[in-house]
Scaffold this motif. Structure first.
Motif, PDB file in Angstrom:
ATOM      1  N   MET A   1     -11.576  -1.126 -13.292  1.00 59.12           N
ATOM      2  CA  MET A   1     -10.297  -0.709 -12.730  1.00 59.12           C
ATOM      3  C   MET A   1      -9.468  -1.941 -12.427  1.00 59.12           C
ATOM      4  O   MET A   1      -9.988  -3.049 -12.280  1.00 59.12           O
TER       5      MET A   1
ATOM      6  N   ILE B   1      -7.475  -3.954  -9.833  1.00 58.63           N
ATOM      7  CA  ILE B   1      -7.516  -4.060  -8.375  1.00 58.63           C
ATOM      8  C   ILE B   1      -6.179  -4.563  -7.872  1.00 58.63           C
ATOM      9  O   ILE B   1      -5.648  -5.566  -8.354  1.00 58.63           O
TER      10      ILE B   1
ATOM     11  N   SER C   1      -8.010  -0.202  -5.532  1.00 54.83           N
ATOM     12  CA  SER C   1      -7.397  -0.117  -6.855  1.00 54.83           C
ATOM     13  C   SER C   1      -5.941   0.312  -6.736  1.00 54.83           C
ATOM     14  O   SER C   1      -5.472   0.718  -5.663  1.00 54.83           O
ATOM     15  N   LYS C   2      -5.234   0.262  -7.861  1.00 59.51           N
ATOM     16  CA  LYS C   2      -3.844   0.712  -7.881  1.00 59.51           C
ATOM     17  C   LYS C   2      -3.744   2.194  -7.526  1.00 59.51           C
ATOM     18  O   LYS C   2      -2.723   2.647  -7.005  1.00 59.51           O
TER      19      LYS C   2
ATOM     20  N   THR D   1      -8.368   3.834  -4.725  1.00 58.18           N
ATOM     21  CA  THR D   1      -9.808   3.886  -4.508  1.00 58.18           C
ATOM     22  C   THR D   1     -10.259   2.592  -3.844  1.00 58.18           C
ATOM     23  O   THR D   1      -9.894   1.510  -4.270  1.00 58.18           O
TER      24      THR D   1
END
Length: 812
Positions: free
Chosen positions: A625, A627, A642-643, A646
């Motif tokens: 992912m 970040i 994350s974007k 999460t």
């Protein structure tokens, strides 16, 4: 019925096994004979008795069953002889078991489902039946034995005191050489412990079968274990001592005999420890002249066990007891106090506080402190009592103020605090302190700054209550949070200021940004009203952070460079390809640092962790992912977002960062709380969550009363303050030091430090405080201020300074 008719019917009945007309007549004839026997017709009874003895008669067995049933019902001695001679058995029920016992065949013919017949068989009036039943029960094995024991154990389970005497079935079963089932063993051992019948002990000892479960197992091993060394092993001593404490019971005598036979230094020490909480062991220890070897423990033993002559002879001046009291647990101290009061003649003040009152006071209970205060007042030691009041928790100190009478401190500041305490109500203070945890917010907003003009970024100074501000309109500045006003303003920029980081010592670094990738943007140091360009290149700056505690910093650019700034302002540019990233299509979207080690986490399309010189990549993300935000929680662990919001906890394994627990949220700020192993997460709605850094378990949650969206969130380097910026043009400031207020309320003042003044100052600035709470906080503040008057200069900025409370406007 006439004898001739009875004989004729008997002859007819003998043809019972035919299917002809004679078979029908035979069955009818036998039915008439059976009815006559049951009615006691003497001619028929005599005829069938003879038939039962006739081995060749076809109706011999049927006649025997009728005669056996009649004997069971009447007990006629003549019929008993017929049954004995013929070997007849009743067809069913208890009658069959009685006739089987009469023939000595009970073991062979007793079904398990009729085990409850044991009681009537053992109490049968016929001595032969009773004898056979006893022999059968005493030798029973297998299912019948288990069934008999289940029945025999009922009286012990139903009667807490046990039966008045052992029932016959139990007495017989106790002679059985085979031990009963495990459950019954537990019942029997428990029964013997409640009422010590010697027959129970004889059987239990003969079986050599301990109880399978505690507490009966420990007691049974005391009786059965032949090896003294195993019985007195450390793991078994607790059960042995419990047994020895049973007075008036054979188990106690057995246990004390076993202890005497196996005395050793370790056993004596443990026995004396047990005796201090179990008075029943004291006479045994005293009779054997047993005591701990260590002199300090010995005086405690003598005092707690009431052996006062031995105590006085060993510790006439109480010095050993003073040492013992200082090292004792809270529970032991309470028992020692009770014993000392009952003894009299001891200097309890000296024993309670020892040679260093201040080190002892945090460990003392409320009743100890109250007793100590009364003793000091009774002696007229007013300065010592006033010193004690300044050492204990304020809620406790207020309860001691009534002891002073007309006395007051001589110094002016001391008298002011003294009179303030006298005016305060102890009960109101205690009630407020007790209820504090129920309503005190974990995180409460201290103030709000309304900016005229958009603010892109803020940064706390590491050494003062100052906030550096990055503004959209080519301007930056510094706000004094203690005064709530702008103290520095810089308009030397050519583009919007996107990022700012305060490096301490009155200076900050600002990075310009623009939407045009070709426009030159600059990295500028501002201090004392002057500015210095440190670096410039085409394209905006994309990240800026401190990387060491001495003012070194790191920045990222849209051109794919990582900039390493030294404390003196020199800048070294590092291309992303040196970190294994593609500078043509990638750039640092964010950079975060682990200040103690200097490690940097570069957040591009992939995550790369490098050393402080960016010459070695020490770990990489798994590329699963992109970040957007990250914070170090240790040199080898990060919490990242994350974007998509999460949140993951990453641990380093070799050169790979492995994901851990997962949480969800639209993250706008992610910071690590120094020294707490926790992180602060601020989401788009302004919710402030405190998470465990390892598990991401939520510890606390604060919800703001606003509909604006969060644009950024920053924590001060010390972790004391949090700034949350909103798109509506204001920034909320939180004094996180007030988290510690509930714990501080009950902490003795002697355990406080000057930084606790900052906690109280921040709490006093909170609005909507109850009146009693505000009075108590004012009192606590003055007490701390008075206590640390020679340690700090009150009013000094830094950790002690509160944020300016309320709402105020600042124009850039």
């Amino acid at each position: 019925m006439s004898e001739r008719r009875a004989e004729r019917w008997l002859r007819v009945s003998a043809r019972w096994n035919t299917t002809s007309w004679w078979g029908f007549r035979a069955r009818g004839a036998w039915s008439r004979l059976s009815t006559a026997v049951r009615e006691g017709d003497p001619r028929v009874v005599a005829l069938l008795s003879a038939t039962a003895r006739d081995a060749g008669h076809p109706r011999r067995r049927d006649a025997g069953e009728l005669i056996a049933e009649l004997w069971d019902a009447t007990g006629d001695p003549g019929l008993r002889e017929v049954v004995r001679d013929s070997g007849a058995l009743a067809p069913e029920g208890l009658a069959r078991l009685r006739t089987a016992a009469l023939h000595g065949r009970l073991t062979e013919l007793w079904p398990v489902e009729q085990a409850d017949a044991a009681h009537p068989l053992l109490s049968d009036p016929d001595p032969r039946i009773r004898r056979t039943a006893e022999e059968t029960c005493a030798t029973a094995t297998g299912p019948l034995s288990r069934a008999l024991w289940r029945i025999a154990s009922h009286p012990f389970e139903d009667d807490a005191d046990g039966p008045a005497d052992l029932p016959p079935l139990t007495s017989v079963l106790l002679r059985n050489p085979a031990p009963p089932p495990a459950g019954t063993l537990t019942v029997l051992w428990a029964a013997w412990l409640r009422f010590p019948d010697p027959r129970l002990l004889t059987a239990l000892s003969a079986w050599e079968a301990p109880a399978p479960h505690e507490p009966e197992r420990g007691a049974s091993l005391v009786v059965l274990e032949p090896d003294h060394s195993r019985l007195t092993a450390p793991a078994a001593r607790a059960a042995l001592f419990r047994a020895a404490a049973r007075t008036g019971h054979p188990l106690g005598d057995i246990a004390r005999t076993r202890i005497t036979a196996a005395l050793s230094p370790g056993l004596v020490e443990d026995l004396c420890d047990a005796a201090m909480s179990e008075p029943a062991l004291v006479p045994f220890c005293a009779g054997k002249r047993l005591a701990p070897r260590d002199p300090v423990r010995r005086v405690v033993f003598f005092l707690l066990t009431g052996q006062l002559d031995q105590y006085r002879g060993m510790d006439p001046d109480g010095r050993l007891l003073e040492l013992a009291y200082a090292a004792a647990s809270r529970e032991t101290r309470a028992r020692l106090q009770q014993a000392m009061r009952a003894t009299g003649g001891l200097d309890l003040v000296r024993i309670l506080v020892g040679g260093d009152r201040r080190s002892r006071i945090p460990e003392m209970e409320e009743d100890e402190l109250a007793y100590l205060g009364r003793q000091l007042a009774a002696r007229g030691e007013w300065p010592q009592l006033w010193s004690m009041v300044q050492d204990v928790a304020p809620s406790t100190g207020l309860g001691l103020m009534g002891l002073f009478g007309d006395w007051a401190p001589r110094d002016e500041d001391g008298r002011r605090v003294f009179e303030m305490m006298r005016r305060s109500d102890p009960e109101s203070a205690r009630a407020w302190v007790r209820g504090l945890k129920d309503w005190w917010p974990a995180i409460a907003r201290s103030s709000r700054i309304q900016f005229h003009g958009r603010v892109n970024d803020v940064s706390f100074a590491p050494d003062a209550p100052l906030l550096a501000i990055a503004g959209t309109h080519q301007v930056a500045g510094v706000v004094d949070l203690a005064q709530g006003r702008l103290v520095e303003r810089y308009d030397c920029f050519d583009s919007s200021v996107g990022y700012v980081v305060h490096t301490g010592g009155g200076s900050f670094i600002a990075g310009e940004r623009t939407n045009n990738g070709r426009t030159t943007c600059r990295l500028v140091r501002c201090a004392g009203g002057a500015h210095q360009v440190l670096h410039q290149e085409p394209g905006p700056f994309t990240a800026l952070t401190l990387r060491t505690t001495d003012g070194a910093f790191a920045a990222g650019t849209r051109g794919g460079r990582l900039l390493l700034g030294a404390p003196d302002g020199t800048v070294e540019a590092v291309r992303l390809d040196q970190l294994g990233l593609d500078p043509q299509r990638d750039w640092p979207r964010a950079v975060t640092a682990h200040l103690p080690s200097g490690r940097l986490a570069v957040l591009a399309r992939e995550l790369a962790v490098t050393d402080g010189t960016a010459t070695e990549v020490v770990a990489r993300g798994d590329g699963g992912m992109i970040i957007g935000r990250a914070v170090f929680t240790g040199p080898d662990s990060l919490v990242v977002a994350s974007k998509r919001g999460t949140v993951l906890q990453l641990e380093r394994e070799g050169r790979t960062l492995v994901p851990g627990a997962v949480n969800a949220g639209l993250v706008r700020g992610l910071e690590a709380l120094p020294g707490r192993d926790e992180v602060v997460l601020v989401d788009e709605r302004g919710r402030i969550l405190v998470l465990d850094a390892g598990s991401l378990e939520q510890k606390s949650l604060s919800r703001p009363k606003t509909t604006a969206s969060v644009t950024s969130a920053h924590l001060s380097p010390s972790g004391d303050f949090l700034a949350v910026g909103y798109d509506a043009g204001f920034t909320d400031l939180y004094d996180l030091r007030t988290w510690g207020l509930p714990a501080l309320m009950t902490r003795p003042l002697v355990a406080c430090v000057p930084a606790d003044l900052g906690v109280v100052a921040g709490a006093r600035a909170a609005r909507d405080l109850p009146e009693a709470a505000r009075e108590y906080l004012d009192l606590l503040h003055d007490l701390l201020e008075y206590r640390f008057r020679f340690d700090i200069e009150i009013g000094e900025i830094g950790d002690l300074a509160p944020l300016s409370a309320g709402e105020y406007d600042i124009s850039l």
